[in-house]
Design a protein around this motif. Structure first.
Motif, PDB file in Angstrom:
ATOM      1  N   LEU A  65       0.831  -1.203   0.000  1.00 40.42           N
ATOM      2  CA  LEU A  65       0.000   0.000   0.000  1.00 40.42           C
ATOM      3  C   LEU A  65       0.864   1.251   0.000  1.00 40.42           C
ATOM      4  CD1 LEU A  65      -2.586  -1.070   2.737  1.00 40.42           C
ATOM      5  CD2 LEU A  65      -2.602  -1.555   0.278  1.00 40.42           C
ATOM      6  N   ASP A  66       0.544   2.134  -0.910  1.00 38.51           N
ATOM      7  CA  ASP A  66       1.266   3.399  -1.010  1.00 38.51           C
ATOM      8  C   ASP A  66       0.327   4.484  -0.470  1.00 38.51           C
ATOM      9  OD1 ASP A  66       3.164   5.222  -1.658  1.00 38.51           O
ATOM     10  OD2 ASP A  66       2.811   5.163  -3.814  1.00 38.51           O
ATOM     11  N   VAL A  67       0.269   4.614   0.822  1.00 34.68           N
ATOM     12  CA  VAL A  67      -0.729   5.488   1.451  1.00 34.68           C
ATOM     13  C   VAL A  67      -0.203   6.921   1.515  1.00 34.68           C
ATOM     14  CG1 VAL A  67      -2.150   5.849   3.503  1.00 34.68           C
ATOM     15  CG2 VAL A  67      -1.421   3.541   2.893  1.00 34.68           C
ATOM     16  N   ASP A  68      -1.056   7.855   1.131  1.00 31.82           N
ATOM     17  CA  ASP A  68      -0.711   9.269   1.263  1.00 31.82           C
ATOM     18  C   ASP A  68      -1.547   9.822   2.411  1.00 31.82           C
ATOM     19  OD1 ASP A  68       0.550  11.594   0.680  1.00 31.82           O
ATOM     20  OD2 ASP A  68      -0.252  11.790  -1.346  1.00 31.82           O
ATOM     21  N   THR A  69      -0.929  10.530   3.327  1.00 29.20           N
ATOM     22  CA  THR A  69      -1.654  11.039   4.493  1.00 29.20           C
ATOM     23  C   THR A  69      -1.586  12.569   4.498  1.00 29.20           C
ATOM     24  OG1 THR A  69       0.106  11.345   6.143  1.00 29.20           O
ATOM     25  CG2 THR A  69      -0.595   9.067   5.724  1.00 29.20           C
ATOM     26  N   PRO A  70      -2.374  13.220   5.337  1.00 27.00           N
ATOM     27  CA  PRO A  70      -2.269  14.676   5.447  1.00 27.00           C
ATOM     28  C   PRO A  70      -0.883  15.121   5.927  1.00 27.00           C
ATOM     29  CG  PRO A  70      -4.292  13.892   6.462  1.00 27.00           C
ATOM     30  CD  PRO A  70      -3.489  12.677   6.138  1.00 27.00           C
ATOM     31  N   GLY A  72       1.879  13.696   4.713  1.00 22.67           N
ATOM     32  CA  GLY A  72       2.781  13.211   3.677  1.00 22.67           C
ATOM     33  C   GLY A  72       2.818  11.693   3.623  1.00 22.67           C
ATOM     34  N   LYS A  73       3.809  11.196   2.896  1.00 23.95           N
ATOM     35  CA  LYS A  73       3.915   9.743   2.727  1.00 23.95           C
ATOM     36  C   LYS A  73       4.721   9.142   3.862  1.00 23.95           C
ATOM     37  CE  LYS A  73       3.512   9.293  -2.232  1.00 23.95           C
ATOM     38  NZ  LYS A  73       2.487   8.248  -2.331  1.00 23.95           N
ATOM     39  N   PRO A  74       4.411   7.910   4.229  1.00 29.47           N
ATOM     40  CA  PRO A  74       5.199   7.225   5.267  1.00 29.47           C
ATOM     41  C   PRO A  74       6.639   6.974   4.803  1.00 29.47           C
ATOM     42  CG  PRO A  74       3.148   6.046   4.799  1.00 29.47           C
ATOM     43  CD  PRO A  74       3.270   7.098   3.765  1.00 29.47           C
ATOM     44  N   SER A  75       7.446   6.513   5.728  1.00 27.73           N
ATOM     45  CA  SER A  75       8.855   6.216   5.439  1.00 27.73           C
ATOM     46  C   SER A  75       9.007   5.200   4.314  1.00 27.73           C
ATOM     47  CB  SER A  75       9.543   5.625   6.674  1.00 27.73           C
ATOM     48  OG  SER A  75       9.616   6.548   7.719  1.00 27.73           O
ATOM     49  N   SER A  76       8.062   4.280   4.212  1.00 31.27           N
ATOM     50  CA  SER A  76       8.114   3.258   3.151  1.00 31.27           C
ATOM     51  C   SER A  76       6.681   2.873   2.806  1.00 31.27           C
ATOM     52  CB  SER A  76       8.875   2.016   3.653  1.00 31.27           C
ATOM     53  OG  SER A  76       8.049   1.235   4.500  1.00 31.27           O
ATOM     54  N   PRO A  77       6.492   2.227   1.650  1.00 29.00           N
ATOM     55  CA  PRO A  77       5.173   1.636   1.412  1.00 29.00           C
ATOM     56  C   PRO A  77       4.874   0.626   2.528  1.00 29.00           C
ATOM     57  CG  PRO A  77       6.565   1.536  -0.554  1.00 29.00           C
ATOM     58  CD  PRO A  77       7.454   1.941   0.573  1.00 29.00           C
ATOM     59  N   ILE A  78       3.607   0.355   2.729  1.00 31.81           N
ATOM     60  CA  ILE A  78       3.230  -0.600   3.777  1.00 31.81           C
ATOM     61  C   ILE A  78       3.004  -1.969   3.132  1.00 31.81           C
ATOM     62  CG2 ILE A  78       1.491  -1.181   5.519  1.00 31.81           C
ATOM     63  CD1 ILE A  78       1.001   1.865   5.801  1.00 31.81           C
ATOM     64  N   SER A  79       3.765  -2.958   3.587  1.00 33.79           N
ATOM     65  CA  SER A  79       3.569  -4.325   3.082  1.00 33.79           C
ATOM     66  C   SER A  79       2.495  -4.998   3.916  1.00 33.79           C
ATOM     67  CB  SER A  79       4.855  -5.142   3.236  1.00 33.79           C
ATOM     68  OG  SER A  79       5.852  -4.587   2.440  1.00 33.79           O
ATOM     69  N   ILE A  80       1.562  -5.630   3.230  1.00 31.30           N
ATOM     70  CA  ILE A  80       0.548  -6.420   3.942  1.00 31.30           C
ATOM     71  C   ILE A  80       0.955  -7.891   3.797  1.00 31.30           C
ATOM     72  CG2 ILE A  80      -1.897  -6.989   4.154  1.00 31.30           C
ATOM     73  CD1 ILE A  80      -1.217  -4.025   4.725  1.00 31.30           C
ATOM     74  N   LEU A  81       1.265  -8.490   4.932  1.00 27.90           N
ATOM     75  CA  LEU A  81       1.767  -9.868   4.958  1.00 27.90           C
ATOM     76  C   LEU A  81       0.685 -10.785   5.519  1.00 27.90           C
ATOM     77  CD1 LEU A  81       5.171  -8.905   6.628  1.00 27.90           C
ATOM     78  CD2 LEU A  81       4.737  -9.170   4.180  1.00 27.90           C
ATOM     79  N   GLN A  82       0.725 -12.018   5.085  1.00 31.25           N
ATOM     80  CA  GLN A  82      -0.247 -12.991   5.592  1.00 31.25           C
ATOM     81  C   GLN A  82       0.406 -13.824   6.681  1.00 31.25           C
ATOM     82  OE1 GLN A  82      -3.185 -12.735   4.895  1.00 31.25           O
ATOM     83  NE2 GLN A  82      -3.657 -12.513   2.728  1.00 31.25           N
ATOM     84  N   HIS A  83      -0.248 -13.884   7.836  1.00 30.01           N
ATOM     85  CA  HIS A  83       0.271 -14.721   8.919  1.00 30.01           C
ATOM     86  C   HIS A  83      -0.828 -15.690   9.338  1.00 30.01           C
ATOM     87  CE1 HIS A  83       3.016 -15.674  12.162  1.00 30.01           C
ATOM     88  NE2 HIS A  83       1.954 -15.774  12.946  1.00 30.01           N
TER      89      HIS A  83
END
Ligand SMILES: CSC[C@H]1O[C@H](OP(=O)(O)O)[C@H](O)[C@@H]1O
Ligand SMILES: Nc1ncnc2[nH]cnc12
Length: 344
Positions: A65-70, A72-83
């Motif tokens: 996920l490449d989330v844009d927030t008010p 700015g952007k986070p330090s990295s894209p967010i990986s969604i992992l399956q556990h």
């Protein structure tokens, strides 16, 4: 409700949608084809990786996920992992974010703390397990030992943005216990279960969070020892404060990589190669530790803790001190994004 969590690239600034999509990056495989960039259900648990932990090997990558927030952007894209859940056997989604960026391009004072925490809350995260490489301030905490800190002393210099509440939106939140007791009990149990198997765990500790990026002077290092400091890093704050404001349970797992510089004499002072060498040598233990914690947190019996029900709604009151007419519209809009429905 579900719609809220259908996170797309450039959530806050839709006009950047196509350009951010083309810069899509996944962890640990950059520009991996075929990985979705949306995730339809809320993700409640996140791991923040620090120095030496820019991705979590051994997990199935479900989305990036490449989330844009008010903020700015986070330090990295967010990986969604399956556990796989240990109680139901069904896969549970876990978010992973790399604090210093995918290539460790962000110094401690440049970490996108507000964007990181805001993005994680936005996708549904209510529990964060954060990793950190730390210097040891005590003889008995040896390099490669793990420490679960229970207190922090703030030695950052006020140059990092440290709150979501500003611009006519005044809010105050309790921070007497900076880490979440319910989650730390689970984390400690998991750490102890690995003991004797190459893992040494210290159940509590006073974490000094300094500004950096330079390491401490010997005088400072000795001063922190007189304060009872156990370990030192540059990353716990404002990360932990922002998590509290965002109603997210937060616990840091520290791994000692050096004795800072207080030992003096023939003892080598901390340097980056030393930190990285210990992180690398102990990476497998760190991975096992996080695996054990995720095994436990994804059990159904911990759902209420993981959802941080005890923090839910705290900012609705703690953050609504300012009368509506005195609020700056931009600041109000940002907080409405973070806390939908709280400040309408
Ligand atoms: C490379 S040594 C200093 C660096 O290491 C720690 O990083 P993190 O907490 O993200 O693991 C420390 O906080 C400093 O940022
Ligand atoms: N000695 C130290 N001081 C601050 N941050 C650190 N991270 C790892 N070792 C450290």
């Amino acid at each position: 409700m579900l719609q809220l969590f259908r996170v797309r690239a450039s959530v806050f600034k839709p006009r950047n949608f196509s350009s951010t999509l083309s810069r899509f990056i996944s962890i640990p495989y950059r520009r991996m084809a075929g990985v979705p960039n949306t995730h339809d259900t809320p993700v409640h648990i996140a791991v923040i990786g620090g120095t030496g932990i820019s991705h979590l090997p051994g997990f199935t990558l479900a989305a990036t996920l490449d989330v844009d927030t008010p903020w700015g952007k986070p330090s990295s894209p967010i990986s969604i992992l399956q556990h796989p859940s240990q109680s139901t056997g069904k896969p549970v989604a876990v978010a992973f974010l790399s604090r210093h960026g995918l290539s460790h391009e962000l110094a401690p004072h440049e970490v996108k703390n507000r964007a990181n925490i805001a993005a994680l809350r936005h996708i549904g995260v209510r529990t964060i397990i954060a990793f950190s490489a730390v210097g040891s301030l005590q003889e008995e905490i040896r390099p490669r030992d793990f420490v679960i800190p229970d207190q922090i002393i703030d030695r950052t210099k006020g140059i990092r943005p440290f709150t979501f509440f500003e611009g006519g939106m005044v809010g105050h939140v309790g921070f007497g216990d900076p880490f979440d007791k319910r989650i730390s009990d689970i984390v400690k149990r998991c750490g102890h279960s690995l003991e004797g198997d190459g893992v040494t765990l210290h159940d509590k500790g006073l974490l000094i969070c300094m500004e950096g990026p330079q390491f401490s002077t010997r005088a400072e290092s000795n001063l922190y020892r007189t304060w009872g400091g156990s370990v030192i890093n540059m990353s716990a704050l404002p990360e932990a404060k922002l998590a509290r404001e965002a109603e997210i349970s937060y616990q840091m797992i520290c791994m000692a990589t050096d004795y800072d510089c207080w030992r003096g004499g023939d003892e080598e002072d901390v340097h980056v190669e030393m930190v990285m060498a210990h992180m690398k040598a102990n990476a497998e233990n760190a991975r096992r530790f996080v695996g054990a914690v995720l095994n436990e947190l994804t059990k159904e019996e911990h759902e209420q803790h993981v959802l941080a029900k005890h923090l839910e709604g705290q900012m609705r009151f703690a953050g609504a001190m300012t009368k509506k007419e005195a609020r700056e519209p931009v600041a109000e809009k940002k907080l409405q994004w973070l806390f939908p429905g709280y400040f309408d």
